[in-house]
Design a protein around this motif. Sequence first.
Motif, PDB file in Angstrom:
ATOM      1  N   SER A  70      33.295 -58.414 -14.664  1.00  0.00           N
ATOM      2  CA  SER A  70      33.648 -57.015 -14.890  1.00  0.00           C
ATOM      3  C   SER A  70      33.418 -56.620 -16.345  1.00  0.00           C
ATOM      4  O   SER A  70      32.897 -55.533 -16.628  1.00  0.00           O
ATOM      5  CB  SER A  70      35.113 -56.785 -14.501  1.00  0.00           C
ATOM      6  N   GLY A  71      33.783 -57.496 -17.269  1.00  0.00           N
ATOM      7  CA  GLY A  71      33.581 -57.222 -18.692  1.00  0.00           C
ATOM      8  C   GLY A  71      32.112 -57.137 -19.061  1.00  0.00           C
ATOM      9  O   GLY A  71      31.709 -56.262 -19.834  1.00  0.00           O
ATOM     10  N   LYS A  72      31.308 -58.019 -18.516  1.00  0.00           N
ATOM     11  CA  LYS A  72      29.875 -58.003 -18.816  1.00  0.00           C
ATOM     12  C   LYS A  72      29.195 -56.780 -18.209  1.00  0.00           C
ATOM     13  O   LYS A  72      28.307 -56.187 -18.824  1.00  0.00           O
ATOM     14  CB  LYS A  72      29.210 -59.292 -18.327  1.00  0.00           C
ATOM     15  N   ILE A  73      29.606 -56.398 -17.008  1.00  0.00           N
ATOM     16  CA  ILE A  73      29.068 -55.179 -16.386  1.00  0.00           C
ATOM     17  C   ILE A  73      29.428 -53.976 -17.256  1.00  0.00           C
ATOM     18  O   ILE A  73      28.584 -53.118 -17.532  1.00  0.00           O
ATOM     19  CB  ILE A  73      29.617 -55.003 -14.950  1.00  0.00           C
ATOM     20  N   ALA A  74      30.669 -53.919 -17.712  1.00  0.00           N
ATOM     21  CA  ALA A  74      31.122 -52.801 -18.536  1.00  0.00           C
ATOM     22  C   ALA A  74      30.390 -52.743 -19.874  1.00  0.00           C
ATOM     23  O   ALA A  74      30.039 -51.669 -20.358  1.00  0.00           O
ATOM     24  CB  ALA A  74      32.632 -52.900 -18.762  1.00  0.00           C
ATOM     25  N   LEU A  75      30.150 -53.894 -20.492  1.00  0.00           N
ATOM     26  CA  LEU A  75      29.498 -53.940 -21.795  1.00  0.00           C
ATOM     27  C   LEU A  75      28.015 -53.571 -21.729  1.00  0.00           C
ATOM     28  O   LEU A  75      27.452 -53.070 -22.701  1.00  0.00           O
ATOM     29  CB  LEU A  75      29.664 -55.338 -22.409  1.00  0.00           C
ATOM     30  N   GLU A 104      23.969 -46.020 -17.374  1.00  0.00           N
ATOM     31  CA  GLU A 104      24.437 -46.201 -15.998  1.00  0.00           C
ATOM     32  C   GLU A 104      23.605 -47.235 -15.236  1.00  0.00           C
ATOM     33  O   GLU A 104      24.143 -48.032 -14.471  1.00  0.00           O
ATOM     34  CB  GLU A 104      24.463 -44.866 -15.257  1.00  0.00           C
ATOM     35  N   LEU A 105      22.305 -47.232 -15.447  1.00  0.00           N
ATOM     36  CA  LEU A 105      21.457 -48.206 -14.747  1.00  0.00           C
ATOM     37  C   LEU A 105      21.728 -49.635 -15.205  1.00  0.00           C
ATOM     38  O   LEU A 105      21.624 -50.569 -14.409  1.00  0.00           O
ATOM     39  CB  LEU A 105      19.986 -47.852 -14.907  1.00  0.00           C
ATOM     40  N   VAL A 109      29.417 -45.788 -12.232  1.00  0.00           N
ATOM     41  CA  VAL A 109      28.772 -46.648 -11.251  1.00  0.00           C
ATOM     42  C   VAL A 109      29.897 -47.294 -10.445  1.00  0.00           C
ATOM     43  O   VAL A 109      30.772 -47.956 -11.004  1.00  0.00           O
ATOM     44  CB  VAL A 109      27.891 -47.724 -11.933  1.00  0.00           C
ATOM     45  N   TYR A 110      29.893 -47.049  -9.167  1.00  0.00           N
ATOM     46  CA  TYR A 110      30.888 -47.647  -8.283  1.00  0.00           C
ATOM     47  C   TYR A 110      30.350 -48.979  -7.803  1.00  0.00           C
ATOM     48  O   TYR A 110      29.196 -49.082  -7.361  1.00  0.00           O
ATOM     49  CB  TYR A 110      31.212 -46.709  -7.117  1.00  0.00           C
ATOM     50  N   ILE A 111      31.207 -49.979  -7.897  1.00  0.00           N
ATOM     51  CA  ILE A 111      30.803 -51.356  -7.613  1.00  0.00           C
ATOM     52  C   ILE A 111      31.604 -51.861  -6.419  1.00  0.00           C
ATOM     53  O   ILE A 111      32.834 -51.738  -6.390  1.00  0.00           O
ATOM     54  CB  ILE A 111      31.046 -52.238  -8.857  1.00  0.00           C
ATOM     55  N   TYR A 112      30.877 -52.409  -5.467  1.00  0.00           N
ATOM     56  CA  TYR A 112      31.494 -52.920  -4.248  1.00  0.00           C
ATOM     57  C   TYR A 112      31.194 -54.404  -4.122  1.00  0.00           C
ATOM     58  O   TYR A 112      30.039 -54.805  -3.960  1.00  0.00           O
ATOM     59  CB  TYR A 112      30.959 -52.177  -3.018  1.00  0.00           C
ATOM     60  N   ALA A 155      26.917 -57.671  -6.438  1.00  0.00           N
ATOM     61  CA  ALA A 155      27.662 -56.494  -5.997  1.00  0.00           C
ATOM     62  C   ALA A 155      26.711 -55.391  -5.543  1.00  0.00           C
ATOM     63  O   ALA A 155      25.562 -55.327  -5.961  1.00  0.00           O
ATOM     64  CB  ALA A 155      28.536 -55.980  -7.136  1.00  0.00           C
ATOM     65  N   ILE A 156      27.206 -54.545  -4.700  1.00  0.00           N
ATOM     66  CA  ILE A 156      26.522 -53.313  -4.340  1.00  0.00           C
ATOM     67  C   ILE A 156      27.012 -52.283  -5.347  1.00  0.00           C
ATOM     68  O   ILE A 156      28.220 -52.185  -5.609  1.00  0.00           O
ATOM     69  CB  ILE A 156      26.868 -52.887  -2.904  1.00  0.00           C
ATOM     70  N   SER A 157      26.103 -51.528  -5.935  1.00  0.00           N
ATOM     71  CA  SER A 157      26.527 -50.583  -6.971  1.00  0.00           C
ATOM     72  C   SER A 157      25.668 -49.327  -6.930  1.00  0.00           C
ATOM     73  O   SER A 157      24.478 -49.394  -6.650  1.00  0.00           O
ATOM     74  CB  SER A 157      26.439 -51.238  -8.354  1.00  0.00           C
ATOM     75  N   GLU A 158      26.328 -48.197  -7.204  1.00  0.00           N
ATOM     76  CA  GLU A 158      25.627 -46.923  -7.179  1.00  0.00           C
ATOM     77  C   GLU A 158      26.412 -45.901  -8.004  1.00  0.00           C
ATOM     78  O   GLU A 158      27.642 -45.881  -7.970  1.00  0.00           O
ATOM     79  CB  GLU A 158      25.490 -46.445  -5.742  1.00  0.00           C
ATOM     80  N   PHE A 159      25.686 -45.043  -8.735  1.00  0.00           N
ATOM     81  CA  PHE A 159      26.313 -44.010  -9.553  1.00  0.00           C
ATOM     82  C   PHE A 159      26.816 -42.870  -8.681  1.00  0.00           C
ATOM     83  O   PHE A 159      26.150 -42.444  -7.740  1.00  0.00           O
ATOM     84  CB  PHE A 159      25.324 -43.455 -10.585  1.00  0.00           C
ATOM     85  N   ARG A 160      28.007 -42.376  -9.040  1.00  0.00           N
ATOM     86  CA  ARG A 160      28.583 -41.183  -8.415  1.00  0.00           C
ATOM     87  C   ARG A 160      29.061 -40.253  -9.522  1.00  0.00           C
ATOM     88  O   ARG A 160      29.766 -40.677 -10.438  1.00  0.00           O
ATOM     89  CB  ARG A 160      29.780 -41.514  -7.522  1.00  0.00           C
TER      90      ARG A 160
END
Length: 186
Positions: free
Chosen positions: A101-106, A46-47, A89-92, A58-63
């Motif tokens: 988006s793909g790199k964040i997901a990977l 998640e981190l 992780v919610y991304i704003y 982006a602003i991002s935080e786990f929920r």
Amino acid sequence: MFSERELRDLIISVFMIAFIFAYPHINLTYFLIALFTVGLGFIFHELMHREVARKFGAISEFRAWYEGLILGLILKIILGATFIAPGAVYIYKDYLTTEESGKIALAGPIANIILAAAFYILMIIANNYLLYMIGFLGYHINLFLAGFNLLPIPPFDGEKVLRWNPLIWAIVGIPLLIYVFFSIFF
């Protein structure tokens, strides 16, 4: 920095996931090993999402997704199947490209693959049963987390990676999904 809510959601999720992986082996040692290995895998997963998203501005935080945690617990107890959907992780950001988006997901599954390799090394060099079990569970749990998250369906990471780059998804995802298929009742 962690908000109070993010920290609470991460802690609750780690304990629930550890219980799901440890069940039905309900003894303190097994649970603590699961807590350590799942905790590392889940938190780093998640981190990594969070940090890569922040690198893209982006602003991002786990929920936590409490319904998913309860569903996972019920499926494990009733069917013996391991299903993990603790939250995300919610991304704003106004706009994320498909590549971002793909790199964040990977990033999350890659963190699990790296941890799996480290736990595998621990497993093969372990000189006692406890270290071997930590290595064994850490290896399998992290491969499972990586593979499960690379399912190519929304909202999993695999869907975003596949949309961005099908070749990268195939190289990373297919071997891990085969692993998950054969270990779903682990």
